[in-house]
Design an enzyme around this catalytic site. Structure first.
Site, PDB file in Angstrom:
ATOM      1  N   ASP A   1       0.828  -1.208   0.000  1.00  0.00           N
ATOM      2  CA  ASP A   1       0.000   0.000   0.000  1.00  0.00           C
ATOM      3  C   ASP A   1       0.863   1.258   0.000  1.00  0.00           C
ATOM      4  OD1 ASP A   1      -2.372   1.394  -0.050  1.00  0.00           O
ATOM      5  OD2 ASP A   1      -2.784   1.201   2.094  1.00  0.00           O
ATOM      6  N   HIS A  40       2.484   3.492  -8.899  1.00  0.00           N
ATOM      7  CA  HIS A  40       2.227   2.079  -9.210  1.00  0.00           C
ATOM      8  C   HIS A  40       3.395   1.490  -9.996  1.00  0.00           C
ATOM      9  CE1 HIS A  40      -1.668   2.478  -7.547  1.00  0.00           C
ATOM     10  NE2 HIS A  40      -2.181   3.204  -8.513  1.00  0.00           N
ATOM     11  N   LEU A  46      10.438 -20.478  -4.754  1.00  0.00           N
ATOM     12  CA  LEU A  46       9.415 -19.620  -4.164  1.00  0.00           C
ATOM     13  C   LEU A  46       8.118 -19.638  -4.979  1.00  0.00           C
ATOM     14  CD1 LEU A  46       8.836 -17.102  -2.134  1.00  0.00           C
ATOM     15  CD2 LEU A  46       9.338 -15.737  -4.156  1.00  0.00           C
TER      16      LEU A  46
HETATM   17  C1  IPE Z   1      -5.526  -2.583  -0.214  1.00  0.00           C
HETATM   18  O1  IPE Z   1      -5.184  -1.250  -0.372  1.00  0.00           O
HETATM   19  C2  IPE Z   1      -5.548  -3.266  -1.535  1.00  0.00           C
HETATM   20  C3  IPE Z   1      -4.234  -3.490  -2.153  1.00  0.00           C
HETATM   21  C4  IPE Z   1      -3.077  -3.187  -1.631  1.00  0.00           C
HETATM   22  C5  IPE Z   1      -4.258  -4.103  -3.447  1.00  0.00           C
HETATM   23  P1  IPE Z   1      -6.271  -0.100  -0.530  1.00  0.00           P
HETATM   24  O2  IPE Z   1      -5.524   1.147  -0.722  1.00  0.00           O
HETATM   25  O3  IPE Z   1      -7.245  -0.477  -1.576  1.00  0.00           O
HETATM   26  O4  IPE Z   1      -7.007  -0.161   0.881  1.00  0.00           O
HETATM   27  P2  IPE Z   1      -7.865   0.940   1.633  1.00  0.00           P
HETATM   28  O5  IPE Z   1      -8.878   1.469   0.659  1.00  0.00           O
HETATM   29  O6  IPE Z   1      -6.928   2.001   2.084  1.00  0.00           O
HETATM   30  O7  IPE Z   1      -8.462   0.212   2.789  1.00  0.00           O
HETATM   31  C1  IPE Z   2      -1.503   0.307  -3.388  1.00  0.00           C
HETATM   32  O1  IPE Z   2      -1.316   1.676  -3.416  1.00  0.00           O
HETATM   33  C2  IPE Z   2      -1.809  -0.287  -4.737  1.00  0.00           C
HETATM   34  C3  IPE Z   2      -3.205  -0.663  -4.926  1.00  0.00           C
HETATM   35  C4  IPE Z   2      -4.137  -0.619  -4.024  1.00  0.00           C
HETATM   36  C5  IPE Z   2      -3.578  -1.135  -6.241  1.00  0.00           C
HETATM   37  P1  IPE Z   2      -2.526   2.692  -3.436  1.00  0.00           P
HETATM   38  O2  IPE Z   2      -2.910   2.955  -4.831  1.00  0.00           O
HETATM   39  O3  IPE Z   2      -3.622   2.236  -2.560  1.00  0.00           O
HETATM   40  O4  IPE Z   2      -1.831   3.984  -2.826  1.00  0.00           O
HETATM   41  P2  IPE Z   2      -2.439   4.956  -1.740  1.00  0.00           P
HETATM   42  O5  IPE Z   2      -2.912   4.107  -0.591  1.00  0.00           O
HETATM   43  O6  IPE Z   2      -3.574   5.693  -2.400  1.00  0.00           O
HETATM   44  O7  IPE Z   2      -1.306   5.841  -1.363  1.00  0.00           O
HETATM   45 MG    MG Z   3      -4.078   2.451  -0.617  1.00  0.00          MG
END
Ligand code: IPE
Ligand code: IPE
Ligand code: MG
Length: 254
Positions: A34, A51, A145
């Site tokens: 995240d 990303h 792995l």
């Molecule tokens: C969780 O992250 C999903 C992934 C890392 C793929 P999100 O960014 O979607 O989660 P929330 O919305 O902060 O809970």
């Molecule tokens: C995690 O990073 C990747 C996915 C959930 C696909 P985010 O896109 O959720 O990044 P933040 O949480 O908005 O910073």
């Molecule tokens: Mg996120």
């Protein structure tokens, strides 16, 4: 000479592997990757740049997990709730598996990594699914792995499907309600065949599970860091494993 040393230090993990107990490496590590968006925002970049950068972390951490002897690495890449995001972001995210695999599959194969996917295959664009299926096919006999991508994964949907499956078994007379046990659930879940995660890591400072492996994480050790996924390094990964090795897992016993 000094410059060379500096380069070496920059590449080497800050905490040497020797400090980790080789006989207590988690068998299965799951990661909620995240913070890509916030990492990008902090740098004045579009979310997509985050990303993209996060993809490089996937590569680094996969290689390090393999080197440490971790057997299963599950990476939360896209949740069943992430479809709510703007269309262009979803489209970008759906192109990443192809891009990642077109660059890295060769090296994954050379390193004996087996690619798997855990998630709902429906709704995934054909180009995303075919890239993943090709990687699964080409690595299926590898014995190193297991790199398990949680893609279009959501624990509640997963559990509803599992319950539906068990319901059908009962309706057809193959199973009696009183005989249902843990193993029926384990087998009906998308994670069937994988041991439960020993260690869960979540980056970016959020302290929640976001619908990730709710059944499977029942007794996992949880480790959170404020670091955003694109800046998560082997050093942080070692920190998490090292902390895991200091925990006493009691499973309700003494
Ligand atoms: C969780 O992250 C999903 C992934 C890392 C793929 P999100 O960014 O979607 O989660 P929330 O919305 O902060 O809970
Ligand atoms: C995690 O990073 C990747 C996915 C959930 C696909 P985010 O896109 O959720 O990044 P933040 O949480 O908005 O910073
Ligand atoms: Mg996120």
């Amino acid at each position: 000479m000094f410059q060379r040393l500096k380069t070496w230090f920059a590449k080497a993990p800050a905490q040497p592997v020797q400090q980790l107990a080789a006989d207590n490496i988690p068998q299965h590590i799951a990661i909620i990757m995240d913070g890509n968006g916030r990492w990008a925002k902090k740098r004045g970049l579009p979310r997509m740049a985050g990303h993209h950068s996060g993809m490089k972390t996937v590569k680094r951490i996969t290689m390090e997990a393999n080197r440490l002897g971790v057997k299963y690495l599950t990476l939360y890449a896209f949740s069943t709730e992430n479809w709510k995001r703007p269309k262009d972001e979803v489209e970008f995210l759906m192109k990443l598996p192809q891009e990642f695999l077109s660059i890295e599959l060769k090296e994954l194969i050379e390193n004996n990594v087996q690619v798997r996917m855990m998630g709902l295959r429906e709704n995934l664009p054909a180009h995303t699914l075919s890239a993943v299926e090709e990687a699964i096919q080409r690595t299926k006999n590898n014995t190193g792995l297991v790199l398990n991508f949680a893609l279009n994964y959501g624990s509640r949907k997963e559990m509803i499907e599992a319950v539906r499956h068990i319901g059908e078994e009962i309706q057809s007379g193959r199973l009696k309600p009183e005989d249902i046990n843990d193993s029926h659930m384990n087998e009906a879940l998308l994670s069937s065949g994988l041991p439960d995660p020993d260690l869960l890591i979540r980056t970016s400072g959020e302290l929640r599970l976001s619908n990730f492996m709710l059944w499977q994480l029942a007794y996992s050790e949880l480790w959170f860091t404020d670091v955003y996924w694109p800046e998560f390094t082997e050093h942080h990964f070692h920190e998490a494993v090292s902390e895991y090795q200091r925990r006493a897992r009691r499973y309700g016993g003494l």
